[in-house]
Design a protein around this motif. Structure first.
Motif, PDB file in Angstrom:
ATOM      1  N   SER A 220     -14.701   6.244  -6.570  1.00 38.50           N
ATOM      2  CA  SER A 220     -14.090   6.492  -7.859  1.00 38.50           C
ATOM      3  C   SER A 220     -13.954   8.285  -7.863  1.00 38.50           C
ATOM      4  O   SER A 220     -12.802   8.728  -8.317  1.00 38.50           O
ATOM      5  CB  SER A 220     -14.553   5.920  -9.109  1.00 38.50           C
ATOM      6  N   ALA A 221     -14.899   8.650  -7.390  1.00 36.56           N
ATOM      7  CA  ALA A 221     -14.749  10.223  -7.412  1.00 36.56           C
ATOM      8  C   ALA A 221     -13.442  10.952  -6.589  1.00 36.56           C
ATOM      9  O   ALA A 221     -13.241  11.805  -7.065  1.00 36.56           O
ATOM     10  CB  ALA A 221     -16.093  10.745  -6.989  1.00 36.56           C
ATOM     11  N   LYS A 222     -13.034  10.243  -5.655  1.00 43.94           N
ATOM     12  CA  LYS A 222     -11.980  10.759  -4.815  1.00 43.94           C
ATOM     13  C   LYS A 222     -10.846  10.750  -5.608  1.00 43.94           C
ATOM     14  O   LYS A 222     -10.008  11.494  -5.272  1.00 43.94           O
ATOM     15  CB  LYS A 222     -11.787   9.639  -3.580  1.00 43.94           C
ATOM     16  N   ALA A 223     -10.713   9.773  -6.482  1.00 40.30           N
ATOM     17  CA  ALA A 223      -9.293   9.533  -7.426  1.00 40.30           C
ATOM     18  C   ALA A 223      -9.446  11.012  -8.377  1.00 40.30           C
ATOM     19  O   ALA A 223      -8.351  11.165  -8.879  1.00 40.30           O
ATOM     20  CB  ALA A 223      -9.395   8.395  -8.106  1.00 40.30           C
ATOM     21  N   ALA A 224     -10.639  11.196  -8.770  1.00 36.30           N
ATOM     22  CA  ALA A 224     -10.644  12.385  -9.697  1.00 36.30           C
ATOM     23  C   ALA A 224     -10.276  13.889  -8.987  1.00 36.30           C
ATOM     24  O   ALA A 224      -9.996  14.646  -9.581  1.00 36.30           O
ATOM     25  CB  ALA A 224     -12.021  12.572 -10.159  1.00 36.30           C
TER      26      ALA A 224
ATOM     27  N   GLU B 187      -0.687  14.485 -11.634  1.00 31.98           N
ATOM     28  CA  GLU B 187       0.254  13.732 -11.224  1.00 31.98           C
ATOM     29  C   GLU B 187      -0.153  12.316 -12.012  1.00 31.98           C
ATOM     30  O   GLU B 187       0.840  11.674 -12.336  1.00 31.98           O
ATOM     31  CB  GLU B 187       0.247  13.348  -9.738  1.00 31.98           C
ATOM     32  N   GLU B 188      -1.216  11.988 -12.117  1.00 30.86           N
ATOM     33  CA  GLU B 188      -1.675  10.473 -12.812  1.00 30.86           C
ATOM     34  C   GLU B 188      -1.323  10.664 -14.196  1.00 30.86           C
ATOM     35  O   GLU B 188      -1.077   9.415 -14.750  1.00 30.86           O
ATOM     36  CB  GLU B 188      -3.073  10.352 -12.675  1.00 30.86           C
ATOM     37  N   LYS B 189      -1.315  11.848 -15.016  1.00 33.05           N
ATOM     38  CA  LYS B 189      -1.302  12.011 -16.272  1.00 33.05           C
ATOM     39  C   LYS B 189       0.199  11.616 -16.582  1.00 33.05           C
ATOM     40  O   LYS B 189       0.266  11.108 -17.883  1.00 33.05           O
ATOM     41  CB  LYS B 189      -1.465  13.061 -16.823  1.00 33.05           C
ATOM     42  N   GLN B 190       1.082  11.676 -15.781  1.00 31.46           N
ATOM     43  CA  GLN B 190       2.519  11.392 -15.946  1.00 31.46           C
ATOM     44  C   GLN B 190       2.542   9.666 -16.197  1.00 31.46           C
ATOM     45  O   GLN B 190       3.540   9.174 -16.586  1.00 31.46           O
ATOM     46  CB  GLN B 190       3.265  11.795 -14.751  1.00 31.46           C
ATOM     47  N   VAL B 191       1.564   8.893 -15.732  1.00 37.45           N
ATOM     48  CA  VAL B 191       1.718   7.597 -15.728  1.00 37.45           C
ATOM     49  C   VAL B 191       0.575   7.201 -17.140  1.00 37.45           C
ATOM     50  O   VAL B 191       0.974   6.463 -17.700  1.00 37.45           O
ATOM     51  CB  VAL B 191       1.083   6.968 -14.451  1.00 37.45           C
ATOM     52  N   SER B 192      -0.623   7.732 -16.932  1.00 40.36           N
ATOM     53  CA  SER B 192      -1.584   7.253 -17.864  1.00 40.36           C
ATOM     54  C   SER B 192      -1.365   7.734 -19.378  1.00 40.36           C
ATOM     55  O   SER B 192      -1.428   6.715 -20.366  1.00 40.36           O
ATOM     56  CB  SER B 192      -3.059   7.706 -17.522  1.00 40.36           C
TER      57      SER B 192
ATOM     58  N   GLU C 133       0.914  -1.368  -0.031  1.00 40.92           N
ATOM     59  CA  GLU C 133      -0.084  -0.055   0.020  1.00 40.92           C
ATOM     60  C   GLU C 133       0.982   1.293  -0.001  1.00 40.92           C
ATOM     61  O   GLU C 133       0.681   2.130  -1.033  1.00 40.92           O
ATOM     62  CB  GLU C 133      -0.997  -0.012   1.121  1.00 40.92           C
ATOM     63  N   ASN C 134       2.110   1.472   0.893  1.00 46.68           N
ATOM     64  CA  ASN C 134       2.782   2.489   1.043  1.00 46.68           C
ATOM     65  C   ASN C 134       3.713   2.413  -0.187  1.00 46.68           C
ATOM     66  O   ASN C 134       3.920   3.665  -0.945  1.00 46.68           O
ATOM     67  CB  ASN C 134       3.561   2.324   2.189  1.00 46.68           C
ATOM     68  N   ILE C 135       3.967   1.376  -0.849  1.00 49.74           N
ATOM     69  CA  ILE C 135       5.049   1.550  -2.330  1.00 49.74           C
ATOM     70  C   ILE C 135       4.082   2.002  -3.228  1.00 49.74           C
ATOM     71  O   ILE C 135       4.560   2.751  -4.008  1.00 49.74           O
ATOM     72  CB  ILE C 135       5.223   0.061  -2.432  1.00 49.74           C
ATOM     73  N   ASP C 136       2.706   1.525  -3.167  1.00 51.44           N
ATOM     74  CA  ASP C 136       2.107   1.953  -4.662  1.00 51.44           C
ATOM     75  C   ASP C 136       1.849   3.530  -4.282  1.00 51.44           C
ATOM     76  O   ASP C 136       1.518   4.542  -5.225  1.00 51.44           O
ATOM     77  CB  ASP C 136       0.691   1.381  -4.461  1.00 51.44           C
ATOM     78  N   ALA C 137       1.817   3.848  -3.002  1.00 50.67           N
ATOM     79  CA  ALA C 137       1.505   5.345  -2.838  1.00 50.67           C
ATOM     80  C   ALA C 137       2.770   6.357  -3.181  1.00 50.67           C
ATOM     81  O   ALA C 137       2.620   7.636  -3.274  1.00 50.67           O
ATOM     82  CB  ALA C 137       1.303   5.678  -1.400  1.00 50.67           C
ATOM     83  N   LEU C 138       4.016   5.782  -3.330  1.00 59.40           N
ATOM     84  CA  LEU C 138       4.993   6.635  -3.534  1.00 59.40           C
ATOM     85  C   LEU C 138       4.965   7.305  -5.041  1.00 59.40           C
ATOM     86  O   LEU C 138       4.388   6.733  -6.064  1.00 59.40           O
ATOM     87  CB  LEU C 138       6.307   5.666  -3.975  1.00 59.40           C
ATOM     88  N   PRO C 139       5.184   8.598  -5.051  1.00 53.74           N
ATOM     89  CA  PRO C 139       4.910   9.352  -6.447  1.00 53.74           C
ATOM     90  C   PRO C 139       5.781   8.851  -7.618  1.00 53.74           C
ATOM     91  O   PRO C 139       5.078   8.646  -8.824  1.00 53.74           O
ATOM     92  CB  PRO C 139       5.479  10.947  -5.885  1.00 53.74           C
TER      93      PRO C 139
END
Length: 483
Positions: free
Chosen positions: A479-483, A369-374, A44-50
């Motif tokens: 899912s709204a939280k992620a947006a 931040e997510e756009k850097q991945v997606s 969980e914490n690894i996934d949270a790393l930027p």
């Protein structure tokens, strides 16, 4: 201070510290850990790393997706962790302690075919390009192909076959080399063995069916048919395994003083004889049965059902590593039937996963931040590499992954229902259309549109309906939280 120093320290802490790392290496986009106690990894914490795009466990390795900067990050990580650099092969060997029998078999199969993928991709692109200039009537009101009009392109078409033939017709050479390499045998002996399976002295495998007379070696008391095994997969694998077995056993019993002379001779000569008397015919028969069963299943009245199941589950197969088994089946179909109807479904699955991520870019359009991945993940997926998309986005939210599976399923049914065949494998995603036989390109294009539109529509619908976010640990979040 390096920008990777902080994230590297955090990752080290969350994987359980240096004392929990047995082996660590990296590939193009991922850090690969073999952990002494995988349960100590704080996923969980690894996934949270930027810097982390996602995590998963496969083939006994805990893998952390970093992206294109993984090489620089890896160097910083091992400096901080105090662990030594190691090879991918050492990592794979260490990982086997965490694998069951089935996983080990799949890992061995993957190790055989993975080194061949660059050549297969090149071969697929070449055959696809030859399709366009040599088989599709694009000029003079659709009456002539490019090579019928241009001498230059006719020469290019002929020249490119030199490479295409080397890759696909002489594939057994690559396979026997890869098997010898994997098993720890002498690699040049593997290459020589492969050449004896496709030597010009032999009757070409493609000419056996129409041959009036098959040549043979006459030993007086026995005759052995001189048949080549061009493009054959299973005979090459079996021969490579026998060669490796004999060589490795002989090394243990032959004195070092004469081993350089005795071992190669006693390993190679009997293997070549066994390959042409037993393994070749047996492997050919097995391969024919496998390809016939798969092809019959896909072209039967229940072919749509097979296609629906395969299209739906292929992405989950990638997660488990079981998808490596399809390479051997595809190549066998190509050698027996001159094409494969399995590969088009794989290319469509790639497209579907990328389309789901494309929809998520819109859903989470305010999340810079997510756009850097997606965004890179979408491009990668459309070019045939799905891991960044699946582990970085689709599995993270859950519903995009399901939407992609449904889109892949529908597209696969369209493909198989219209008997779409590919000339070759290796070219996935959107460029996959280049590998499709010309007469099926229009139908495959329709299937591609479906693989793009359906996942996008379903992902947006699921997001609007607030289906919920399912993390890799199985926890549901809004899912709204992620947006």
């Amino acid at each position: 201070m390096s920008k990777y120093q902080g994230p590297a320290r955090d990752l080290l802490k969350y994987v359980g510290g240096s004392e929990n790392i047995s082996v660590v290496t990296h590939c193009v986009t991922r850090m690969r850990f073999v952990l002494k106690d995988p349960k100590k990894a704080d996923v969980e914490n690894i996934d949270a790393l930027p810097l982390v795009k996602g995590t998963f466990t496969q083939a006994g390795q805990f893998q952390v997706i970093i992206g294109n900067e993984v090489s620089s990050f890896y160097n910083e990580f091992i400096a901080i962790a105090g662990v030594g650099d190691t090879s991918k092969e050492e990592a794979k060997e260490a990982a086997k302690q965490n694998m069951n029998v089935l996983q080990r078999m799949i890992a061995h199969l993957a190790d055989i075919f993975t080194p061949l993928i660059p050549a297969i991709v090149v071969g697929g692109l070449i055959l696809g390009f030859r399709n366009i200039i040599g088989d599709i009537k694009l000029l003079e009101d659709g009456t002539k192909t490019i090579i019928e009009v241009s001498q230059f392109w006719k020469g290019v078409h002929s020249f490119l076959w030199l490479i295409g033939e080397a890759i696909f017709h002489f594939l057994p050479v690559g396979i026997t080399w890869a098997v010898a390499r994997k098993m720890g045998a002498t690699q040049i002996l593997g290459i020589v063995l492969g050449i004896t399976l496709v030597s010009p002295q032999l009757l070409n495998a493609y000419g056996v069916a129409g041959a009036k007379e098959i040549p043979f070696w006459d030993f007086g008391f026995a005759k052995v048919q001189m048949i080549g095994y061009q493009a054959q997969v299973i005979p090459a694998i079996l021969a490579g395994l026998v060669l490796s077995f004999l060589e490795l056993r002989l090394r243990k019993i032959v004195p070092n003083s004469v081993s350089m002379i005795v071992v190669p001779f006693l390993a190679l000569v009997p293997t070549v004889l066994i390959a042409h008397t037993i393994l070749g015919p047996l492997g050919w028969k097995i391969g024919s049965v496998v390809s016939t069963v798969v092809y019959s299943g896909l072209t039967s009245s229940f072919g749509w059902l097979f296609a629906a199941v395969f299209g739906f589950v292929y992405a989950p197969l990638v997660i488990t590593g079981l998808h490596h088994m399809t390479n051997a089946i595809d190549l066998q179909l190509m050698s027996q039937l001159g094409g494969t109807n399995l590969w088009p479904m794989i290319a469509l699955s790639n497209i579907a996963q990328g389309s789901a991520v494309l929809a998520m870019i819109y859903v989470n359009r305010k999340n810079e931040e997510e756009k850097q991945v997606s965004i890179p993940a979408t491009i990668s997926c459309y070019l045939g590499v799905t891991e960044p998309a699946m582990f970085g986005i689709n599995l993270k939210y859950g519903y995009p992954f399901l939407a992609a599976m449904i889109g892949s399923m529908i597209a696969a049914v369209i493909s198989v229902g219209n008997h779409v065949m590919a000339n070759s494998i290796g070219v996935g995603g959107l460029p996959g259309i280049l590998s499709i036989q010309p007469k099926y390109m229009g139908t495959f294009a329709i299937a591609m549109v479906v693989a793009i539109v359906v996942p996008i529509v379903l992902t947006l619908a699921f997001a609007k309906a607030n289906v919920g976010k399912i993390s890799l640990k199985g926890k549901k979040e809004n899912s709204a939280k992620a947006a």
